[in-house]
Design a protein around this motif. Sequence first.
Motif, mmCIF file in Angstrom:
data_model
loop_
_atom_site.group_PDB
_atom_site.id
_atom_site.type_symbol
_atom_site.label_atom_id
_atom_site.label_comp_id
_atom_site.label_asym_id
_atom_site.label_seq_id
_atom_site.Cartn_x
_atom_site.Cartn_y
_atom_site.Cartn_z
ATOM 1 N N SER A 143 -3.849 14.459 8.116
ATOM 2 C CA SER A 143 -4.300 14.403 9.446
ATOM 3 C C SER A 143 -3.618 13.741 10.452
ATOM 4 C CB SER A 143 -6.003 14.271 9.397
ATOM 5 O OG SER A 143 -6.038 12.835 9.479
ATOM 6 N N VAL A 144 -2.964 12.932 10.250
ATOM 7 C CA VAL A 144 -2.248 12.030 11.349
ATOM 8 C C VAL A 144 -0.744 11.997 10.995
ATOM 9 C CG1 VAL A 144 -4.305 10.648 11.945
ATOM 10 C CG2 VAL A 144 -2.788 9.593 10.178
ATOM 11 N N GLN A 145 -0.174 12.324 10.042
ATOM 12 C CA GLN A 145 0.901 12.265 9.611
ATOM 13 C C GLN A 145 1.946 12.517 10.796
ATOM 14 O OE1 GLN A 145 2.147 10.712 6.902
ATOM 15 N NE2 GLN A 145 4.088 10.969 7.670
ATOM 16 N N GLY A 146 1.769 13.787 11.507
ATOM 17 C CA GLY A 146 2.609 14.082 12.515
ATOM 18 C C GLY A 146 2.851 12.961 13.622
ATOM 19 N N GLU A 147 1.509 12.338 13.948
ATOM 20 C CA GLU A 147 1.520 11.465 14.998
ATOM 21 C C GLU A 147 2.247 10.242 14.595
ATOM 22 O OE1 GLU A 147 -1.345 10.444 18.270
ATOM 23 O OE2 GLU A 147 -2.576 12.083 17.654
ATOM 24 N N ILE A 148 2.143 9.794 13.326
ATOM 25 C CA ILE A 148 2.625 8.644 12.961
ATOM 26 C C ILE A 148 4.138 8.728 12.917
ATOM 27 C CG2 ILE A 148 3.009 7.476 10.656
ATOM 28 C CD1 ILE A 148 0.218 7.793 10.194
ATOM 29 N N GLN A 149 4.757 10.020 12.528
ATOM 30 C CA GLN A 149 6.058 10.166 12.475
ATOM 31 C C GLN A 149 6.733 10.367 13.972
ATOM 32 O OE1 GLN A 149 6.365 14.034 10.261
ATOM 33 N NE2 GLN A 149 6.843 12.903 8.542
ATOM 34 N N ASN A 150 5.973 10.791 14.827
ATOM 35 C CA ASN A 150 6.407 10.661 16.346
ATOM 36 C C ASN A 150 6.050 9.457 16.830
ATOM 37 O OD1 ASN A 150 7.153 13.335 16.234
ATOM 38 N ND2 ASN A 150 5.301 14.150 16.559
ATOM 39 N N GLY A 151 5.405 8.434 16.281
ATOM 40 C CA GLY A 151 5.391 7.041 16.972
ATOM 41 C C GLY A 151 3.894 6.938 18.142
ATOM 42 N N THR A 152 3.261 7.970 17.784
ATOM 43 C CA THR A 152 2.136 7.848 18.698
ATOM 44 C C THR A 152 0.807 7.539 17.939
ATOM 45 O OG1 THR A 152 1.737 10.396 18.454
ATOM 46 C CG2 THR A 152 2.773 9.752 20.420
ATOM 47 N N ALA A 153 0.851 7.352 16.854
ATOM 48 C CA ALA A 153 -0.029 6.566 15.963
ATOM 49 C C ALA A 153 0.390 5.649 14.981
ATOM 50 C CB ALA A 153 -0.911 7.845 15.218
ATOM 51 N N PHE A 154 -0.418 4.677 14.573
ATOM 52 C CA PHE A 154 0.172 3.511 13.886
ATOM 53 C C PHE A 154 -0.922 3.275 12.672
ATOM 54 C CE2 PHE A 154 1.996 3.486 17.837
ATOM 55 C CZ PHE A 154 3.537 3.465 17.706
ATOM 56 N N TRP A 155 -0.477 2.966 11.593
ATOM 57 C CA TRP A 155 -1.643 2.642 10.576
ATOM 58 C C TRP A 155 -1.247 1.255 9.706
ATOM 59 C CZ3 TRP A 155 -0.882 2.282 5.211
ATOM 60 C CH2 TRP A 155 0.403 2.716 4.746
ATOM 61 N N GLU A 156 -2.215 0.770 9.104
ATOM 62 C CA GLU A 156 -1.967 -0.163 8.295
ATOM 63 C C GLU A 156 -3.391 -0.602 7.559
ATOM 64 O OE1 GLU A 156 -1.936 -4.242 10.489
ATOM 65 O OE2 GLU A 156 -3.991 -4.033 11.099
ATOM 66 N N TRP A 157 -3.216 -1.152 6.180
ATOM 67 C CA TRP A 157 -4.327 -1.447 5.255
ATOM 68 C C TRP A 157 -4.614 -2.820 5.855
ATOM 69 C CZ3 TRP A 157 -6.374 1.951 2.391
ATOM 70 C CH2 TRP A 157 -5.627 2.888 1.806
ATOM 71 N N SER A 158 -6.024 -3.012 5.880
ATOM 72 C CA SER A 158 -6.418 -4.337 6.217
ATOM 73 C C SER A 158 -5.967 -5.328 5.136
ATOM 74 C CB SER A 158 -7.692 -4.364 6.490
ATOM 75 O OG SER A 158 -8.812 -4.225 5.032
ATOM 76 N N ASP A 159 -5.834 -5.333 3.886
ATOM 77 C CA ASP A 159 -5.466 -6.268 2.974
ATOM 78 C C ASP A 159 -3.823 -6.474 2.899
ATOM 79 O OD1 ASP A 159 -4.867 -3.774 1.693
ATOM 80 O OD2 ASP A 159 -6.182 -4.127 -0.043
ATOM 81 N N ALA A 160 -3.069 -6.093 4.052
ATOM 82 C CA ALA A 160 -1.784 -6.360 4.004
ATOM 83 C C ALA A 160 -1.526 -7.941 4.304
ATOM 84 C CB ALA A 160 -1.071 -5.558 5.135
ATOM 85 N N LYS A 161 -2.465 -8.621 4.461
ATOM 86 C CA LYS A 161 -2.476 -10.144 4.714
ATOM 87 C C LYS A 161 -3.900 -10.480 4.090
ATOM 88 C CE LYS A 161 0.024 -10.130 9.114
ATOM 89 N NZ LYS A 161 -0.133 -10.559 10.524
ATOM 90 N N GLU A 162 -3.663 -11.748 3.618
ATOM 91 C CA GLU A 162 -4.840 -12.348 2.871
ATOM 92 C C GLU A 162 -5.931 -12.910 4.259
ATOM 93 O OE1 GLU A 162 -4.472 -15.128 0.020
ATOM 94 O OE2 GLU A 162 -3.068 -13.664 -1.150
ATOM 95 N N PHE A 163 -7.224 -13.050 3.791
ATOM 96 C CA PHE A 163 -8.108 -13.564 4.990
ATOM 97 C C PHE A 163 -7.743 -15.022 4.841
ATOM 98 C CE2 PHE A 163 -11.711 -16.029 6.016
ATOM 99 C CZ PHE A 163 -12.135 -15.297 7.240
ATOM 100 N N ARG A 164 -7.844 -15.454 6.619
ATOM 101 C CA ARG A 164 -7.669 -17.108 6.649
ATOM 102 C C ARG A 164 -8.591 -17.407 7.612
ATOM 103 N NH1 ARG A 164 -1.324 -16.871 7.550
ATOM 104 N NH2 ARG A 164 -2.139 -15.114 8.966
ATOM 105 N N SER A 165 -9.208 -18.445 7.623
ATOM 106 C CA SER A 165 -9.925 -18.855 8.831
ATOM 107 C C SER A 165 -9.042 -19.817 9.377
ATOM 108 C CB SER A 165 -11.170 -19.589 8.053
ATOM 109 O OG SER A 165 -11.194 -20.713 7.390
ATOM 110 N N ALA A 166 -9.648 -20.007 10.707
ATOM 111 C CA ALA A 166 -8.896 -20.992 11.687
ATOM 112 C C ALA A 166 -9.179 -22.615 11.356
ATOM 113 C CB ALA A 166 -9.323 -20.762 13.188
#
Length: 166
Positions: A143-166
Amino acid sequence: MQVTIDGVTYVSHESPAWRDEKNYMAMVDLAPFDLPGMLEQLWLREVGVEGSYEVCCIPFYAYGLALGDVVEKGESETVNRFVRKSGRRVLRVLFAEPRPLMDSRSALRRAVDSAGLLSEWNGDRHVAIDVPDVAVMQSIFDSVQGEIQNGTAFWEWSDAKEFRSA
């Protein structure tokens, strides 16, 4: 929703996915995720062990957390420790401005509904989608592939980084 007060941006969840009668809230400092001066307010519910809480919203910015994960919060009402994964993931999509003629936000909403997934929107350009099973995600990506390819939408997985507290 986002509000800035005294230079600090607070991100809140207006309609948490698992709203319950006995909910608690705690802040996550987003500085460890390269977002200094931002805090995300998470909805939590207490689980069996004193001081342990289940995440009841779909995090917009905090990495390493998903709906149903168990965390601990400190006396300062901040999430200070990750305890246990729920087995779920979060897909986040950001729609850039200006919007193209072929805006895929409606298609994404339909795909999320058709797949029976939960989602939360932060404004009208940022969505966090609960993913209990990656196998159902193809229609979401399509559903969003066209926009991702055109650079008008961006996606990420939230687990791309581990949780860290300050």
